[in-house]
Design a protein around this motif. Structure first.
Motif, short mmCIF file in Angstrom:
data_model
loop_
_atom_site.label_atom_id
_atom_site.label_comp_id
_atom_site.label_asym_id
_atom_site.label_seq_id
_atom_site.Cartn_x
_atom_site.Cartn_y
_atom_site.Cartn_z
N MET A 67 0.84 -1.19 0.00
CA MET A 67 0.00 0.00 0.00
C MET A 67 0.88 1.24 0.00
SD MET A 67 -3.09 -1.08 2.58
CE MET A 67 -4.20 0.16 1.93
N PHE A 68 0.30 2.35 -0.47
CA PHE A 68 1.08 3.57 -0.63
C PHE A 68 0.31 4.77 -0.10
CE2 PHE A 68 2.30 0.67 -3.99
CZ PHE A 68 3.68 0.73 -3.98
N VAL A 69 1.07 5.75 0.37
CA VAL A 69 0.55 7.10 0.65
C VAL A 69 1.26 8.03 -0.31
CG1 VAL A 69 0.60 9.01 2.29
CG2 VAL A 69 -0.10 6.74 3.05
N PHE A 70 0.49 8.94 -0.93
CA PHE A 70 1.10 9.94 -1.81
C PHE A 70 1.36 11.21 -1.01
CE2 PHE A 70 -0.87 7.00 -4.71
CZ PHE A 70 0.08 6.89 -5.72
N VAL A 71 2.58 11.74 -1.16
CA VAL A 71 2.99 12.91 -0.40
C VAL A 71 3.37 14.02 -1.36
CG1 VAL A 71 3.82 11.45 1.49
CG2 VAL A 71 5.43 12.24 -0.26
N CYS A 72 3.35 15.24 -0.85
CA CYS A 72 3.71 16.41 -1.64
C CYS A 72 5.20 16.37 -1.98
CB CYS A 72 3.37 17.68 -0.87
SG CYS A 72 3.90 19.21 -1.65
N GLY A 109 6.91 18.84 -2.73
CA GLY A 109 7.54 20.05 -2.24
C GLY A 109 7.92 19.99 -0.78
N CYS A 110 6.99 19.55 0.07
CA CYS A 110 7.25 19.59 1.51
C CYS A 110 7.14 18.24 2.20
CB CYS A 110 6.29 20.57 2.18
SG CYS A 110 4.56 20.05 2.16
N GLY A 111 6.66 17.20 1.46
CA GLY A 111 6.56 15.88 2.05
C GLY A 111 5.31 15.62 2.86
N ALA A 112 4.35 16.56 2.87
CA ALA A 112 3.12 16.35 3.63
C ALA A 112 2.28 15.24 3.00
CB ALA A 112 2.31 17.65 3.68
N CYS A 132 2.22 23.63 1.96
CA CYS A 132 3.17 24.53 1.29
C CYS A 132 2.57 25.28 0.10
CB CYS A 132 4.40 23.75 0.84
SG CYS A 132 4.10 22.61 -0.54
N GLY A 133 1.35 24.92 -0.33
CA GLY A 133 0.70 25.65 -1.41
C GLY A 133 1.05 25.18 -2.81
N LEU A 134 1.83 24.13 -2.96
CA LEU A 134 2.20 23.63 -4.29
C LEU A 134 0.96 23.02 -4.97
CD1 LEU A 134 4.53 22.87 -6.31
CD2 LEU A 134 4.55 20.62 -5.17
N PRO A 135 0.64 23.42 -6.22
CA PRO A 135 -0.47 22.76 -6.95
C PRO A 135 -0.15 21.28 -7.16
CG PRO A 135 0.10 24.84 -7.99
CD PRO A 135 1.19 24.55 -6.99
N VAL A 136 -1.05 20.41 -6.71
CA VAL A 136 -0.73 18.98 -6.71
C VAL A 136 -1.77 18.11 -7.42
CG1 VAL A 136 0.68 19.05 -4.61
CG2 VAL A 136 -1.81 18.71 -4.43
N VAL A 172 4.91 6.78 -1.27
CA VAL A 172 5.71 6.26 -0.15
C VAL A 172 5.05 4.98 0.33
CG1 VAL A 172 6.55 6.70 2.17
CG2 VAL A 172 6.42 8.59 0.53
N PRO A 173 5.77 3.84 0.29
CA PRO A 173 5.19 2.61 0.84
C PRO A 173 4.92 2.76 2.33
CG PRO A 173 7.15 2.15 -0.48
CD PRO A 173 7.11 3.63 -0.28
#
Length: 365
Positions: A1-6, A8-11, A124-128, A151-152
């Motif tokens: 399973m995965f989580v998708f993170v920004c 730019g900032c890793g959130a 961080c405001g990055l368009p994602v 990120v696994p």
């Protein structure tokens, strides 16, 4: 399973997700003012391998080798030139995101992503991502592949069901369903129709059937299979000798006999794998939920039957509702699939594409 993170900032931008196959109706536009539900099941994501989203380029701007490298083998109107690898998930599975108001305009009922990413990282405001909530489009969030990373996460993802388990589960897609519309002068209402998912699935399969036909007439099994395929096949293929016989094949069915020229087979909802027997090349994929309803019809499938009730038998239940029109494959899904098959370069298939573009068959699609 995965989580998708920004990127730019890793959130964290999503909950933990499992990958599944991209649905056949992922890019479908259905009707006008229709309220389509969420595209993806909660807890899942899929990846679009082709370029998706803005900017769009004119076909004349593509070199032939450039278009072929992108998997497009016939002219299309304004192909998307966004980055390949967009990730689609259910809107409820996002986290730490906010809409970008100035990029949510230009549509009649909600955001459609035509202006580029309309959702930003809330940290961080990055368009994602692009949030899709427009009428006649499936509700979804498309993560921009260059703005996120996967990120696994801990935990073991369940193994995909085997073909036998899929058949035993029997989770077919009903061919008819109620369609909801947005409010108009008469207000919101529902009507009973062919399932949009069926129209997309058959539009996709029809393109593969035309390729497998090699210009010969094609017949399919009687019943519901003929109801959704035969009219289009008769209209798009010439009559004459050399009829090709297409049959349903797959797990739980007897092995096809030697007279079968083309096999209608299921695709796995998790892996996207096409069921394939040994030594058969002409395979036409169908989403397993549609294939199950064709291969194993329910005893009381809502399709009219001839004859009346036996003597002495009374029924007080109303007949099952069904669509009040002939079945029509989805024209956009049909064209999108056909132009991505190398065989479309043949004169007979190019002629079909050009004829449909010049004289749309409103009675067929």
């Amino acid at each position: 399973m995965f989580v998708f993170v920004c990127a730019g900032c890793g959130a964290d931008l999503t909950v933990p997700l499992s990958r599944v196959a991209l649905p056949a109706h992922a890019h479908q536009t259905y009707g006008n003012g229709v309220q389509l539900p969420v595209l993806m099941e909660s807890g899942t994501f899929a990846v679009e391998p082709d370029p998706w989203g803005p900017p769009w380029r004119r076909w004349a701007e593509f070199r032939p080798d450039e278009a072929a490298a992108r998997g497009i083998h016939a002219p299309v109107h304004a192909p998307p030139d966004g980055a390949p690898g967009a990730i689609v998930l259910a809107p409820g599975d996002t986290r730490n995101t906010v809409l970008i108001p100035e990029r949510c305009g230009g549509s009649c009922c909600g955001p459609d992503g035509a202006d580029g990413p309309n959702t930003a990282c809330g940290v961080c405001g990055l368009p994602v991502a692009s949030r899709i909530d427009e009428c006649s489009l499936w509700q979804a969030v498309w993560l921009a592949p260059d703005a996120v990373r996967s990120v696994p996460v801990g935990g073991v993802d369940a193994a995909p069901l085997s073909w036998a388990e899929l058949v035993e589960a029997g989770e077919g897609i009903p061919p008819f369903e109620p369609i909801a519309t947005w409010g108009g002068r008469r207000g919101s209402h529902h009507y009973w129709s062919w399932s949009p998912r069926w129209e997309a699935a058959v539009g996709q399969a029809l393109a593969h059937l035309l390729v497998a036909s090699e210009g010969h007439p094609v017949t399919v099994p009687s019943g519901l299979t003929a109801e959704v395929f035969q009219r289009a096949l008769d209209a798009l293929l010439p009559a004459g000798p050399g009829v090709r016989r297409a049959v349903l094949a797959g797990p739980g069915l007897p092995a096809p006999d030697s007279r079968a020229d083309i096999l209608l087979v299921p695709t796995h909802p998790r892996t996207g794998e096409t069921w394939a027997p040994d030594h058969h090349e002409r395979l036409v994929p169908l989403p397993v939920g549609v294939w199950l309803r064709l291969a194993f019809p329910e005893p009381h499938l809502p399709v009219p039957r001839s004859g009346g009730m036996p003597d002495g038998v009374l029924r007080d239940d109303p007949p099952a509702p069904r669509a009040h029109r002939l079945f029509r494959p989805d024209p956009y899904v049909f064209r999108r699939t056909l132009v991505r098959l190398p065989a479309v370069r043949s004169p007979r298939l190019r002629e079909i594409l050009e004829a449909l573009a010049t004289h749309p068959r409103a009675d067929l699609f």
